[in-house]
Design a protein around this motif. Structure first.
Motif, short mmCIF file in Angstrom:
data_model
loop_
_atom_site.label_atom_id
_atom_site.label_comp_id
_atom_site.label_asym_id
_atom_site.label_seq_id
_atom_site.Cartn_x
_atom_site.Cartn_y
_atom_site.Cartn_z
N VAL A 203 1.42 6.74 -6.74
CA VAL A 203 0.11 7.51 -7.06
C VAL A 203 0.06 8.92 -7.46
O VAL A 203 0.17 9.45 -8.07
CB VAL A 203 -1.07 6.78 -6.01
CG1 VAL A 203 -2.28 8.02 -6.13
CG2 VAL A 203 -2.02 5.68 -6.56
N VAL A 204 1.28 9.29 -5.99
CA VAL A 204 1.25 10.53 -5.72
C VAL A 204 2.11 10.91 -7.90
O VAL A 204 1.98 12.26 -7.94
CB VAL A 204 2.45 10.26 -4.50
CG1 VAL A 204 3.29 12.27 -4.58
CG2 VAL A 204 1.27 10.70 -3.29
N THR A 205 3.33 10.17 -7.42
CA THR A 205 4.39 10.57 -8.69
C THR A 205 3.21 10.85 -9.72
O THR A 205 3.36 11.41 -10.73
CB THR A 205 4.64 9.40 -8.91
OG1 THR A 205 5.48 8.84 -7.65
CG2 THR A 205 6.55 9.46 -9.23
N LEU A 206 2.23 9.98 -10.14
CA LEU A 206 1.60 9.83 -10.99
C LEU A 206 1.02 11.30 -11.23
O LEU A 206 0.68 11.60 -12.81
CB LEU A 206 0.24 7.91 -11.22
CG LEU A 206 1.33 7.13 -11.79
CD1 LEU A 206 0.44 6.35 -11.63
CD2 LEU A 206 1.83 7.83 -12.84
N GLN A 207 0.13 11.11 -10.23
CA GLN A 207 -0.49 12.67 -9.98
C GLN A 207 0.24 14.53 -10.67
O GLN A 207 -0.20 14.47 -11.63
CB GLN A 207 -0.59 12.78 -8.67
CG GLN A 207 -2.37 12.44 -9.00
CD GLN A 207 -2.63 12.52 -6.95
OE1 GLN A 207 -1.69 12.73 -5.78
NE2 GLN A 207 -4.11 11.80 -6.49
N GLN A 208 1.57 14.28 -9.94
CA GLN A 208 2.72 15.22 -10.46
C GLN A 208 2.39 15.38 -11.75
O GLN A 208 2.65 16.01 -12.20
CB GLN A 208 3.86 14.33 -9.87
CG GLN A 208 4.03 15.15 -8.77
CD GLN A 208 5.25 14.43 -7.78
OE1 GLN A 208 6.09 14.42 -8.50
NE2 GLN A 208 5.82 15.76 -6.06
N VAL B 207 0.99 -1.25 -0.09
CA VAL B 207 0.17 -0.31 0.23
C VAL B 207 0.95 1.30 0.41
O VAL B 207 0.75 2.10 -1.33
CB VAL B 207 -0.30 -0.04 0.95
CG1 VAL B 207 -1.42 1.20 1.31
CG2 VAL B 207 -2.58 -1.12 1.45
N GLN B 208 2.09 1.50 1.04
CA GLN B 208 2.36 2.45 0.98
C GLN B 208 3.57 2.93 -0.05
O GLN B 208 3.13 3.56 -1.29
CB GLN B 208 4.06 2.20 2.09
CG GLN B 208 3.57 2.07 3.11
CD GLN B 208 2.91 3.78 3.65
OE1 GLN B 208 3.15 4.07 3.30
NE2 GLN B 208 2.43 3.08 4.51
N THR B 209 3.84 1.15 -1.16
CA THR B 209 4.68 1.40 -2.45
C THR B 209 3.71 2.01 -3.47
O THR B 209 3.92 3.05 -4.60
CB THR B 209 4.98 0.39 -2.88
OG1 THR B 209 5.70 -1.03 -1.66
CG2 THR B 209 5.56 0.30 -3.84
N LEU B 210 2.45 1.41 -3.41
CA LEU B 210 1.19 2.10 -4.53
C LEU B 210 0.84 3.66 -4.19
O LEU B 210 0.94 4.63 -5.09
CB LEU B 210 0.48 1.39 -3.71
CG LEU B 210 0.53 -0.37 -4.70
CD1 LEU B 210 -1.04 -0.75 -4.62
CD2 LEU B 210 0.31 0.42 -5.76
N ARG B 211 0.74 3.73 -2.54
CA ARG B 211 0.52 5.27 -2.52
C ARG B 211 2.10 6.62 -3.13
O ARG B 211 1.46 7.27 -3.44
CB ARG B 211 0.66 4.95 -0.28
CG ARG B 211 0.31 6.54 -0.22
CD ARG B 211 0.54 7.22 0.38
NE ARG B 211 -0.82 6.22 1.00
CZ ARG B 211 -1.19 6.26 2.94
NH1 ARG B 211 -0.40 6.23 3.09
NH2 ARG B 211 -2.25 4.96 3.38
#
Lengths: 95, 401
Positions: A46-51, A39-43
Motif C-alpha cells: 500500500v505504501v508503495t502504491l501510495q507513492q 498484513v505486513q506485506t500488504l502494508r
C-alpha cells in the motif's frame, strides 16, 4: 461439581475425535503468524502504491499545466503572426 | 482591415491603425486570437454583399477606419458601413442584392429561438454549429455543439446546419462570436440559395429594448445591434436580409412559456454543456430554471447550493443583465424566501403586479418587424401574450433611468 470417572480408553477416543475435528493451538498460532506476515506485506505494498499515485498525480498535473501553458503560448504566437503580417503590409504600403 | 475569401474560408489582415484588442457593438472589449476561419455547408457563389456582411460580422471589432474586400460591394452596403461605423469600405461596384421572399430562423435550440419558430411554423431553420479551429487547441470540449445540432435535426423542420470555427478568432473573453451577428454569417452566405428576404433571431425584450446582456442596462430604442435603424439593422437590410425579431417585444418568461407549449418542446435546450439532457448546474441552467419555475409556478428544482458561483451571480446588487427575470422569479416562485435565491430578495420589491409587464408584448417591437412578417407576428402576440398597456409600456421606456 461432580467428578465422574471416565475410562482411559473412552477418554482417548473422545479426545482423538475432538482433535481430528478441530485445529490445534499450535496450528492456530501458525495461522495467526502467517496472517500477520501477510498484513505486513500488504502494508508495504500500500505504501508503495501510495507513492506511485502521488508520482502519477503530480505527473498529470504537470501534463495539464504544460498543455495549458502551451495553448496560452500558442495564442501569443498566433497573435504575433497577425501583427507580423500587419507590419509587412505596412512596409509594402510605404515602399 | 483587408479580408479575402478562398471558397468559404475567410482570412483577414489588420491595417496599420487596427489593433488586437477591439470593441464589439455593445462596447465590450474583445481580443483577437487568429485571423482565419472557415465555414461548412455554405455555397461559394453568394452575392458579394453577403460575403462582405458575413466577413464584417467577424472582423468589425478590430476594424478602425477602413475595410478592403476582395470583391466589389454595392454602394448600399458601403454606405451602411460608413453611416454605421464611420468605416470606408471598398472597392465599390455592382448592383445590390435583390431581397428574397423567405424568412429563415437563426435557430439555436434555446427557448427564445424556439418561441420565434413557433410564430413562423413554416420558416426553415439555419443552425450554427461550432467546430474546432485547426490552429487552436480546443480547451472547451465541454461545449457540446454536437448535442445541439442533433436536437435541431430532431425538430423535423427544414434545417440547414452551418459549421464554423469563427468563434476561435476570439481569444478574450473566451471563444465566441466576435459580434453577436456572427451567428448569422452562415445564414448570410446561404441567403441566395435559400431566397432569404429576412432572418429571424430569438433576441427578446431584454436584449432588444432593455440594453440587456452585457450592454447598457437601460431603455435602448436605438440599440445598434438590433434596432432596424441601428448600424447592424441597416447593414443587414442593405444586403437584402433584414433582421426580424419575432419575440423582440416579449420577455424571457413569455418565450419560455411559448417554447414549453410548442411542438418543439422536446427539443428545447438552452444548456450548452449537458450531453443526455441539461446539466442543471451551469449558470445558464440555473437562470432558465428560475424563469421556468416562475412560469410553471412551482418551487425551484436545482441541485445547486447558494455558495456556488453560478448562484451568487444572481444574488448580486443590481443592475445587471437579466435582472428583470430575477425580479419576475422572486415574485412568482413559491417558497422563494427559503430557497437559494432568497438573498436576492434584499434588492427587489417584487410583486406579481410590479412584474406583470413582463407577461405582455411591447407594441413598438411589432411595429418594427418588416412586412410581410409583421401581421402574422402581431396576430400571434395578440392571441398568445396580449399587448402591454400604456402603463406597462412605460416600464420598458423608463427602464434603467
Amino acid at each position: 461439581m461432580m467428578r465422574v470417572l471416565v475410562p482411559v480408553r473412552l477418554r482417548r477416543a473422545v479426545r482423538g475425535w475432538f482433535d481430528s475435528r478441530y485445529i490445534s493451538v499450535a496450528d492456530h498460532r501458525q495461522d495467526i503468524k502467517d496472517a500477520l506476515w501477510e498484513v505486513q506485506t500488504l502494508r508495504r505494498e500500500v505504501v508503495t502504491l501510495q507513492q506511485e499515485v502521488r508520482q502519477l498525480t503530480s505527473r498529470t498535473g504537470d501534463a495539464q499545466r504544460l498543455s495549458k501553458e502551451t495553448a496560452d503560448a500558442l495564442d501569443h504566437v498566433l497573435q504575433n503572426e497577425v501583427l507580423v503580417w500587419q507590419a509587412i503590409d505596412g512596409l509594402k504600403e510605404r515602399s | 482591415m483587408k479580408v479575402a475569401w478562398d471558397g468559404a474560408e475567410l482570412a483577414f489582415r489588420l491595417d496599420p491603425e487596427d489593433e488586437i484588442t477591439g470593441r464589439a457593438a455593445d462596447e465590450h472589449p474583445v481580443k483577437l486570437r487568429t485571423s482565419t476561419c472557415a465555414f461548412g455547408g455554405v455555397p461559394d457563389d453568394a452575392h458579394p454583399d453577403l460575403f462582405a456582411v458575413a466577413a464584417w460580422s467577424v472582423v468589425a471589432p478590430w476594424t478602425r477606419r477602413r475595410i478592403t474586400f476582395d470583391r466589389p460591394v454595392s454602394a448600399e452596403v458601403a454606405q451602411a458601413l460608413h453611416d454605421g461605423w464611420g468605416i470606408e469600405a471598398g472597392p465599390v461596384g455592382g448592383p445590390p442584392r435583390t431581397q428574397g421572399r423567405t424568412l429563415a430562423i437563426s435557430y439555436s435550440g434555446g427557448a427564445d429561438s424556439v418561441a420565434a419558430a413557433a410564430i413562423f411554423p413554416e420558416a426553415p431553420f439555419v443552425h450554427f454549429r461550432r467546430v474546432p479551429h485547426p490552429r487552436v487547441p480546443n480547451r472547451w470540449t465541454h461545449y457540446r455543439s454536437d448535442v445541439l445540432a442533433d436536437l435541431a435535426k430532431k425538430t423535423g423542420r427544414e434545417l440547414t446546419t452551418v459549421t464554423s470555427d469563427l468563434e476561435f478568432t476570439l481569444a478574450e473573453p473566451r471563444p465566441g462570436y466576435p459580434e453577436h451577428h456572427a451567428v448569422a454569417a452562415g445564414a448570410l452566405l446561404l441567403a441566395d440559395r435559400m431566397d432569404l428576404g429576412g432572418l429571424a433571431f430569438g433576441y427578446e425584450l431584454g436584449s432588444r429594448w432593455l440594453g440587456g446582456d452585457r450592454y447598457l442596462l437601460r431603455f435602448t430604442p436605438d440599440n445598434p445591434m438590433w434596432a432596424p435603424h441601428g448600424a447592424w439593422g441597416r447593414l443587414f437590410a442593405a444586403a437584402g436580409v433584414p433582421i426580424v425579431l419575432p419575440v423582440g417585444g416579449v420577455s424571457e418568461a413569455v418565450t419560455m412559456r411559448l417554447a414549453l407549449g410548442s411542438p418543439l418542446r422536446a427539443q428545447v435546450r438552452w444548456c450548452l454543456q449537458g450531453a443526455d439532457g441539461p446539466c442543471r448546474t451551469c449558470g445558464k441552467c440555473f437562470y432558465k430554471e428560475i424563469i421556468q419555475a416562475a412560469v410553471e409556478r412551482r418551487p425551484l428544482d436545482t441541485p445547486l447550493t447558494a455558495d456556488r458561483a453560478v448562484v451568487r451571480k444572481w444574488l448580486r446588487k443590481p443592475p445587471y443583465g437579466g435582472m428583470e427575470m430575477i425580479e419576475y422569479g422572486l415574485a412568482r416562485i413559491p417558497g422563494v424566501e427559503s430557497s437559494i435565491l432568497a438573498g436576492a430578495l434584499d434588492y427587489f420589491d417584487a410583486t406579481e403586479e410590479s412584474t406583470s409587464w413582463l407577461e405582455h408584448c411591447y407594441p413598438p417591437a411589432l411595429a418594427e418587424i418588416p412586412e410581410p412578417w409583421r401581421e402574422p407576428a402581431s396576430a400571434f402576440m395578440a392571441e398568445n401574450a396580449g399587448l402591454m398597456t400604456p402603463g406597462e409600456a412605460r416600464r420598458v421606456e423608463e427602464w434603467g433611468s
